[in-house]
Design a protein around this motif. Structure first.
Motif, PDB file in Angstrom:
ATOM      1  N   GLY A   1      14.750  28.787  39.751  1.00 12.39           N
ATOM      2  CA  GLY A   1      15.288  29.629  40.459  1.00 12.39           C
ATOM      3  C   GLY A   1      14.391  30.646  41.194  1.00 12.39           C
ATOM      4  N   ALA A   2      13.136  30.742  40.733  1.00 11.48           N
ATOM      5  CA  ALA A   2      12.174  31.745  41.414  1.00 11.48           C
ATOM      6  C   ALA A   2      11.852  31.406  42.807  1.00 11.48           C
ATOM      7  CB  ALA A   2      11.151  31.764  40.188  1.00 11.48           C
ATOM      8  N   GLN A   3      11.298  32.564  43.402  1.00 18.84           N
ATOM      9  CA  GLN A   3      11.113  32.098  44.810  1.00 18.84           C
ATOM     10  C   GLN A   3       9.386  32.427  44.712  1.00 18.84           C
ATOM     11  OE1 GLN A   3      12.933  34.616  47.768  1.00 18.84           O
ATOM     12  NE2 GLN A   3      15.007  33.987  46.610  1.00 18.84           N
ATOM     13  N   HIS A   4       8.772  31.316  44.407  1.00 15.28           N
ATOM     14  CA  HIS A   4       7.331  31.555  44.051  1.00 15.28           C
ATOM     15  C   HIS A   4       6.528  31.726  45.191  1.00 15.28           C
ATOM     16  CE1 HIS A   4       3.035  29.683  43.086  1.00 15.28           C
ATOM     17  NE2 HIS A   4       3.443  30.700  41.842  1.00 15.28           N
ATOM     18  N   GLN A   5       5.562  32.757  45.393  1.00 14.35           N
ATOM     19  CA  GLN A   5       4.928  33.182  46.682  1.00 14.35           C
ATOM     20  C   GLN A   5       3.306  33.015  46.543  1.00 14.35           C
ATOM     21  OE1 GLN A   5       7.166  35.382  48.887  1.00 14.35           O
ATOM     22  NE2 GLN A   5       8.601  34.214  47.775  1.00 14.35           N
ATOM     23  N   PRO A   6       2.877  31.595  46.713  1.00 10.32           N
ATOM     24  CA  PRO A   6       1.678  31.402  46.570  1.00 10.32           C
ATOM     25  C   PRO A   6       0.755  31.962  47.615  1.00 10.32           C
ATOM     26  CG  PRO A   6       2.698  29.515  47.356  1.00 10.32           C
ATOM     27  CD  PRO A   6       3.744  30.401  47.425  1.00 10.32           C
ATOM     28  N   ALA A   7      -0.639  32.310  47.133  1.00  9.82           N
ATOM     29  CA  ALA A   7      -1.590  32.880  48.263  1.00  9.82           C
ATOM     30  C   ALA A   7      -2.857  31.676  48.063  1.00  9.82           C
ATOM     31  CB  ALA A   7      -2.146  34.130  47.850  1.00  9.82           C
ATOM     32  N   PRO A   8      -3.921  31.721  48.859  1.00 12.53           N
ATOM     33  CA  PRO A   8      -5.034  30.953  48.719  1.00 12.53           C
ATOM     34  C   PRO A   8      -5.434  30.975  47.293  1.00 12.53           C
ATOM     35  CG  PRO A   8      -4.926  31.719  50.804  1.00 12.53           C
ATOM     36  CD  PRO A   8      -3.781  32.452  50.271  1.00 12.53           C
ATOM     37  N   ASN A   9      -6.112  29.887  47.006  1.00 14.73           N
ATOM     38  CA  ASN A   9      -6.437  29.599  45.415  1.00 14.73           C
ATOM     39  C   ASN A   9      -7.625  31.052  45.317  1.00 14.73           C
ATOM     40  OD1 ASN A   9      -5.285  27.429  45.366  1.00 14.73           O
ATOM     41  ND2 ASN A   9      -7.006  26.188  44.957  1.00 14.73           N
TER      42      ASN A   9
END
Length: 229
Positions: free
Chosen positions: A186-194
């Protein structure tokens, strides 16, 4: 200002081998020392625990990093690390926050350890801060509250991304993909560039994506604790 703040519990992995590769792993040194540096500069006491206690295995041991070098030359830090508390023995009510450092070792012992889940639940439900960086959010994958719900359900967070895992070529070595596992609960993962800094604050849940985010996670924890003090 920090005199009345209870200690921050800093937790590291005890797992020494990266899957079936035979390669050594453990906790990422920079992901412990950089937040510790921030906590100590703010005058907030800290304690170190690991899953099995004693001297935890270290990964990414880079003494060209000035913060790593400073801590490694500090006899008090070295002694505390060598005698890290067994996580199952700690009393969560003693702490204002828990911080889970990363390193690939966490992928084998954080997610399914009952002591991890208990510490997270009790600190969270007492109004404390739960924080983690890089692979440290493996601790959050299966963490449930007293009502049986996943702590991370519906919450924004950051963690080591699937793209970063692919870039270091461990996609097929780790037992699960961290970002995927967090999203499945259920997490809302917030990725940034590597490899870019990414810190996500969702209430008392504070997370960072990678080693570059460790300092910022520490700062966000301090900001919240000192604002409440």
């Amino acid at each position: 200002m920090a005199d009345n703040i209870k200690p921050i519990l800093c937790v590291v992995t005890s797992h020494p081998i990266r899957g079936d590769t035979g390669e050594p792993t453990g906790f990422a040194m920079v992901e412990l020392t950089h937040p510790l540096d921030v906590f100590q500069r703010a005058g907030i006491p800290t304690e170190i625990a690991s899953i099995r206690g004693g001297h935890p295995p270290i990964d990414f041991f880079d003494l060209s990093d000035p913060v790593n070098d400073k801590f490694w030359k500090d006899k008090k830090f070295r002694a505390e690390l060598a005698d890290s508390k067994i996580l199952a023995d700690v009393e969560p009510s003693r702490y204002s926050a828990v911080f889970f450092a990363g390193g690939h070792g966490t992928m084998w012992d954080f997610a399914n350890t009952g002591a991890v889940q208990r510490v997270i639940r009790e600190i969270w439900e007492a109004g404390g801060i739960v924080s983690a960086v890089c692979h440290g959010p493996a601790a959050l994958v299966n963490a449930k509250l007293s009502d049986g719900s996943y702590l991370i359900a519906g919450k924004k967070l950051a963690s080591f991304t699937n793209d970063e895992e692919a870039e270091v070529k461990y996609t097929n070595v780790v037992p699960f993909l961290l970002a995927t596992a967090l999203e499945e609960h259920g997490a809302q993962h917030q990725p940034a560039p590597n490899w870019t800094e990414k810190v996500v604050v969702d209430g008392r849940l504070i997370t960072g994506q990678n080693p570059a985010s460790a300092h910022g996670v520490g700062e966000a924890v301090v900001d919240q604790l000192t604002a409440k003090a």
